[in-house]
Scaffold this motif. Structure first.
Motif, short mmCIF file in Angstrom:
data_model
loop_
_atom_site.label_atom_id
_atom_site.label_comp_id
_atom_site.label_asym_id
_atom_site.label_seq_id
_atom_site.Cartn_x
_atom_site.Cartn_y
_atom_site.Cartn_z
N LEU A 82 15.08 20.60 40.75
CA LEU A 82 16.47 21.07 40.88
C LEU A 82 17.44 19.90 40.95
O LEU A 82 18.47 19.88 40.28
CB LEU A 82 16.59 21.94 42.13
N ALA A 83 17.10 18.91 41.77
CA ALA A 83 18.01 17.79 41.96
C ALA A 83 18.15 16.95 40.69
O ALA A 83 19.27 16.66 40.24
CB ALA A 83 17.52 16.92 43.12
N VAL A 84 17.05 16.58 40.10
CA VAL A 84 17.09 15.72 38.90
C VAL A 84 17.76 16.46 37.74
O VAL A 84 18.63 15.90 37.05
CB VAL A 84 15.67 15.28 38.51
N GLY A 85 17.37 17.70 37.51
CA GLY A 85 17.93 18.44 36.39
C GLY A 85 19.42 18.64 36.49
O GLY A 85 20.17 18.41 35.53
N SER A 86 19.90 19.06 37.65
CA SER A 86 21.33 19.35 37.79
C SER A 86 22.18 18.08 37.79
O SER A 86 23.23 18.03 37.15
CB SER A 86 21.57 20.15 39.08
N VAL A 87 21.75 17.05 38.50
CA VAL A 87 22.53 15.81 38.59
C VAL A 87 22.61 15.11 37.23
O VAL A 87 23.69 14.70 36.79
CB VAL A 87 21.95 14.88 39.67
N LEU A 88 21.49 14.97 36.55
CA LEU A 88 21.50 14.27 35.27
C LEU A 88 22.17 15.09 34.17
O LEU A 88 22.73 14.52 33.23
CB LEU A 88 20.07 13.90 34.86
N ALA A 89 22.14 16.40 34.27
CA ALA A 89 22.87 17.22 33.29
C ALA A 89 24.37 16.97 33.39
O ALA A 89 25.08 17.03 32.38
CB ALA A 89 22.55 18.70 33.51
N TYR B 92 18.36 18.72 30.16
CA TYR B 92 18.33 18.58 31.62
C TYR B 92 18.65 19.91 32.30
O TYR B 92 18.16 20.19 33.39
CB TYR B 92 19.30 17.49 32.06
N SER B 93 19.48 20.72 31.65
CA SER B 93 19.74 22.05 32.17
C SER B 93 18.46 22.88 32.19
O SER B 93 18.18 23.61 33.16
CB SER B 93 20.79 22.76 31.31
N SER B 94 17.64 22.75 31.15
CA SER B 94 16.36 23.45 31.12
C SER B 94 15.43 23.00 32.24
O SER B 94 14.71 23.80 32.84
CB SER B 94 15.68 23.21 29.76
N ILE B 95 15.47 21.70 32.55
CA ILE B 95 14.69 21.19 33.68
C ILE B 95 15.19 21.80 34.98
O ILE B 95 14.41 22.22 35.84
CB ILE B 95 14.79 19.65 33.73
#
Length: 496
Positions: free
Chosen positions: A298-305, A317-320
């Motif tokens: 959740l953290a990596v996907g949302s922040v990097l998106a 990254y949204s898919s992650i």
């Protein structure tokens, strides 16, 4: 004499319910027929659009078979109970085949524009769908591995299918190499679980753990960890996500749509069947690990998106991030959690195919014009296309009256029900962060300055792509306003 007679006892062939196998047979047979026809008939005699029509027909026939099997009482088991078509398998098969049917209309114009052989792409798509359905219905770890490899090998080739683009070749190679490592982990995990329980059958594992105390606990725990690594790679869970951004960007855009929908659905169906169903008695051992994976994803996907400048990479990254939300439901290890996961998979599959279809329309002849700058001013140049993408992005952000809101609410409710309060808080915070990423795209479309190149060459959208986007938007809004029907199907499927 008795021993000699026993040696020559007749061997009973495993019972096979061929009707129950139609969701697997139809896409696989469709792929073989298309491959044979295209190999024997000169290409100039058959229009390229026929490949997409045949792919759509094969996927639609599989969906009809799923509906027929859904009406049956009880589950369908074949090959010595190694492949089962129960509620979970049928729901996942519907998501997989529905994703293929939804993506098929976009293929003729896209393949012609970027110079890809549509027959190859359609054959590989149907083979990947057949493998994904086998994964969802696997009642044995060996069958699960066979389905995963069938799906994965087809996906590796599809990712590298655009030979004119170096990024596509890089995506295929990277996906293959890292996929080989994840497969090795999965096989070691299967071996260790077999060593600890004496069986690879999922039902047998569940019965063994319910009946006996496993003395060699370390072997079982190591096997569970390796299985989680192998399946975590397929769903792009952090820290097994490194392949996803580059592969999503480099692969042909329709292939990326299928990877974000069908491949992800198959991976999570297998994850539920292995951990919630077979290893449910040891949930106390794997739940903390899934808790940590969900938080990191959740953290990596949302922040990097939120910091991306390319639309495909942002959606990757949204898919992650969405994988993290689905892991929240898996971590609950309950019927409500499984139901929420299935609803999320169906909702996100449609959203993903619709979103990537918009990107495919805008990506240009080289399939590389996917930067956010290409979307600037789209609301003025193509208001209908911009409106469709806006609805799909708002659904990914979890805005009310969309299927994304219901999906997020369901998995967070399942986490609260299982007393995973901190995980629910992390999910809500990450949803707010991810919303910033989607709103950046919306602001660029309606308030950004139009790029000169984009204004001179407005994106051409064929009838197939338009139908896909409209269907995705209508489903997303309908499932958000009236979610009861889809929730009922997901709840029925969650009961296995």
């Amino acid at each position: 004499m008795v021993a000699v007679t026993a040696q020559f006892a007749p061997v009973t062939a495993p019972v096979v319910d061929w009707v129950g196998l139609l969701p697997v047979i139809l896409p696989a047979a469709g792929a073989l027929v298309l491959l044979m026809v295209r190999s024997l008939v000169p290409g100039r005699l058959l229009p390229a659009a026929l490949d997409a029509v045949w792919t759509f027909a094969a996927a639609a026939a599989g969906l009809v078979a799923v509906v027929v099997l859904w009406q049956r009482d009880g589950e369908v088991r074949s090959f010595g109970d190694q492949l089962v078509m129960d509620g979970l398998a049928l729901f996942a098969a519907a998501v997989v085949l529905g994703s293929v049917a939804l993506a098929a209309p976009t293929l003729p114009r896209y393949c012609r524009r970027v110079g890809i052989d549509s027959a190859e792409l359609c054959v590989l798509t149907l083979l990947a769908a057949a493998g994904a359905v086998v994964m969802a219905g696997a009642a044995d770890l060996i069958v699960l591995f066979l389905g995963l490899e069938t799906m994965s090998i087809a996906a590796y080739v599809m990712a590298a299918l655009n030979l004119r683009r170096l990024e596509s070749l890089e995506a295929g190679l990277k996906y293959f190499v890292l996929g080989a490592f994840s497969t090795a982990f999965l096989l070691y995990g299967i071996a260790l679980v077999y060593g600890a329980t004496g069986t690879t059958g999922l039902d047998g594992i569940a019965v063994y753990l319910d009946t006996y105390l496993v003395l060699n606990d370390g072997m079982l725990l190591a096997g569970m960890a390796m299985l989680l690594v192998g399946l975590g790679f397929k769903v792009a869970a952090v820290p097994f996500h490194a392949w996803a951004p580059d592969v999503y960007v480099g692969a042909p855009t329709p292939v990326t749509a299928l990877m974000a929908s069908a491949v992800k659905a198959a991976g999570f169906a297998a994850l539920i069947r292995v951990f919630v169903d077979a290893l449910g008695m040891r949930a106390d051992d794997w739940q903390p690990v899934v808790f940590a994976l969900a938080c990191a994803t959740l953290a990596v996907g949302s922040v990097l998106a939120a910091v991306q400048s390319d639309a495909k990479r942002l959606l990757a990254y949204s898919s992650i991030s969405h994988a993290g939300f689905i892991l929240v439901g898996v971590q609950a290890a309950s019927d409500s959690g499984v139901s929420a996961v299935l609803f999320y998979l169906a909702a996100y599959a449609v959203i993903a195919v619709g979103s990537f279809t918009v990107v495919a329309v805008l990506s240009g002849r080289g399939d590389d014009r996917t930067g956010l700058a290409e979307l600037a001013g789209l609301g003025t140049r193509r208001p209908a296309l911009a409106l469709g993408l806006t609805v799909l992005l708002l659904a990914q952000a979890g805005v009310p009256f969309t299927s994304g809101f219901v999906a997020k609410f369901s998995v967070i409710s399942a986490a609260v029900e299982s007393r995973s309060y901190w995980l629910a808080i992390v999910a809500m915070v990450s949803a707010v962060v991810a919303a910033f990423a989607y709103l950046r795209v919306v602001v660029a479309m309606y308030f950004g300055d139009t790029e000169p190149d984009a204004a001179d060459a407005p994106p051409a959208m064929g009838l197939g792509a338009a139908a896909v986007i409209v269907a995705a938007v209508l489903f997303t809004v309908a499932a958000g306003i009236v979610p009861g029907f889809l929730e009922s199907l997901a709840s029925t499927a969650a009961g296995f």
